[in-house]
Scaffold this motif. Structure first.
Motif, PDB file in Angstrom:
ATOM      1  N   GLU A   1      -3.225  -6.296   4.295  1.00 27.13           N
ATOM      2  CA  GLU A   1      -2.043  -6.545   5.110  1.00 27.13           C
ATOM      3  C   GLU A   1      -2.348  -7.722   6.051  1.00 27.13           C
ATOM      4  OE1 GLU A   1      -1.276  -2.819   7.041  1.00 27.13           O
ATOM      5  OE2 GLU A   1       0.883  -3.092   6.976  1.00 27.13           O
TER       6      GLU A   1
ATOM      7  N   ASP B   1      -1.467  -5.530  -0.315  1.00 26.85           N
ATOM      8  CA  ASP B   1      -0.744  -4.820   0.741  1.00 26.85           C
ATOM      9  C   ASP B   1       0.341  -5.726   1.323  1.00 26.85           C
ATOM     10  OD1 ASP B   1       0.154  -3.105   2.673  1.00 26.85           O
ATOM     11  OD2 ASP B   1      -1.835  -2.602   3.439  1.00 26.85           O
ATOM     12  N   GLU B   2       1.568  -5.488   0.947  1.00 28.68           N
ATOM     13  CA  GLU B   2       2.735  -6.231   1.426  1.00 28.68           C
ATOM     14  C   GLU B   2       2.572  -7.744   1.338  1.00 28.68           C
ATOM     15  OE1 GLU B   2       5.271  -4.670   4.258  1.00 28.68           O
ATOM     16  OE2 GLU B   2       4.140  -2.831   4.603  1.00 28.68           O
TER      17      GLU B   2
ATOM     18  N   THR C   1      -0.441   1.723   3.370  1.00 30.29           N
ATOM     19  CA  THR C   1      -1.762   1.117   3.610  1.00 30.29           C
ATOM     20  C   THR C   1      -2.857   2.173   3.507  1.00 30.29           C
ATOM     21  OG1 THR C   1      -0.816  -0.637   4.970  1.00 30.29           O
ATOM     22  CG2 THR C   1      -3.147  -0.161   5.313  1.00 30.29           C
TER      23      THR C   1
HETATM   24 MG   LIG Z   1       0.936  -0.918   5.867  1.00 26.87          MG
END
Ligand SMILES: [Mg+2]
Ligand SMILES: Nc1ncnc2c1ncn2[C@@H]1O[C@H](COP(=O)(O)OP(=O)(O)OP(=O)(O)O)[C@@H](O)[C@H]1O
Length: 244
Positions: free
Chosen positions: A92, A168-169, A50
């Protein structure tokens, strides 16, 4: 900065270090992402994934090294300036404005654009990717299911018409069937011409659609290869691909 086949990377890091106070997070990170590519950044919890995305957007400033967008050094640029230069992020955990409607969340994605009058046409494009979003336009974002929130978060990022989409993910917290759908959409977005730089812990999934990948371990890039190369790498298989 280096070039590949004479091309300038859409996004690059050269020797980037970052700190949070005394904590040294990224260590001498080099990255190059070329226009049209889908590149993933893999790594375990707290490895600095991140932080890498934040450094691209200027939410974290390097203590050493350079960040480039389209070959231009952007150290010192504000986040808004970097978004205007074509970078957009799906953060995220989606980070939607929960009390605002789906439509209002999508509108926010256009705020830094100069051509907001195309809002309706751009909405249509989002509806093509995510028909369900159209049915939910006036619903408060906080009441959407996790999968629906992910669609709106991707839609919001696309409303900025980015050249490079940071994710992000994207698989976090989603059921396996939704993860597969989500990766399918990311693949479509990339095939339609948007460069994608994706952070993931789900290495198998990410490498199934990415062109290349980097592996981050405690803030350092320890592997960099084509997706196929990483899938075949024994070190990779034992550490990240769930094989003994
Ligand atoms: Mg992260
Ligand atoms: N604002 C902050 N202040 C202090 N430390 C921070 C801050 N943000 C992150 N860190 C620390 O930096 C390290 C890297 O964090 P980062 O969020 O980049 O990891 P990550 O790879 O994204 O992890 P995850 O997979 O859990 O999301 C962690 O040890 C984290 O605790």
């Amino acid at each position: 900065m280096s070039e590949q086949d004479g091309r300038t990377p859409a996004l690059a890091f050269k020797g980037v270090d970052t700190h949070y106070g005394a904590a040294h997070i990224l260590k001498d990170v080099d990255l190059e992402i070329y226009e049209g590519e889908m590149v993933c950044l893999l790594g375990g919890n707290a490895s600095g994934k991140t932080t890498t995305l934040k450094a691209i957007l200027g939410m974290v400033e390097p203590t050493r090294g350079m960040v480039y967008i389209d070959g231009q050094p952007v150290n010192g640029w504000t986040t808004a300036e970097r978004v205007k230069a074509g970078i957009s992020m799906v953060p995220e955990n989606r980070r939607l404005f929960k009390r605002m409607t789906v439509k209002e969340n999508l509108e926010i994605g256009t705020y830094l654009r100069d051509d907001e009058e195309n809002f309706e046409a751009d909405l249509e494009h989002i509806f093509e990717l995510f028909p369900r979003v159209k049915e939910r336009l006036s619903q408060k974002a906080g009441t959407l299911s996790g999968g629906e929130q992910q669609m709106v978060a991707v839609g919001r990022a696309l409303m900025a018409k980015p050249k490079v989409l940071l994710m992000d993910e994207p698989s976090m917290g989603l059921a396996p069937v939704l993860v597969a759908q989500n990766f399918d959409i990311i693949d479509q977005i990339n095939r339609a011409g948007t460069t994608v730089f994706m952070v993931e812990q789900n290495a198998n999934m990410a490498l199934s659609i990415a062109d290349r990948g980097y592996v981050l371990q405690t803030g350092q890039i320890v592997l960099s290869d084509t997706a196929q190369g990483l899938l075949n790498n024994p070190q990779m298989r034992s550490a990240y691909l769930g094989e003994a």
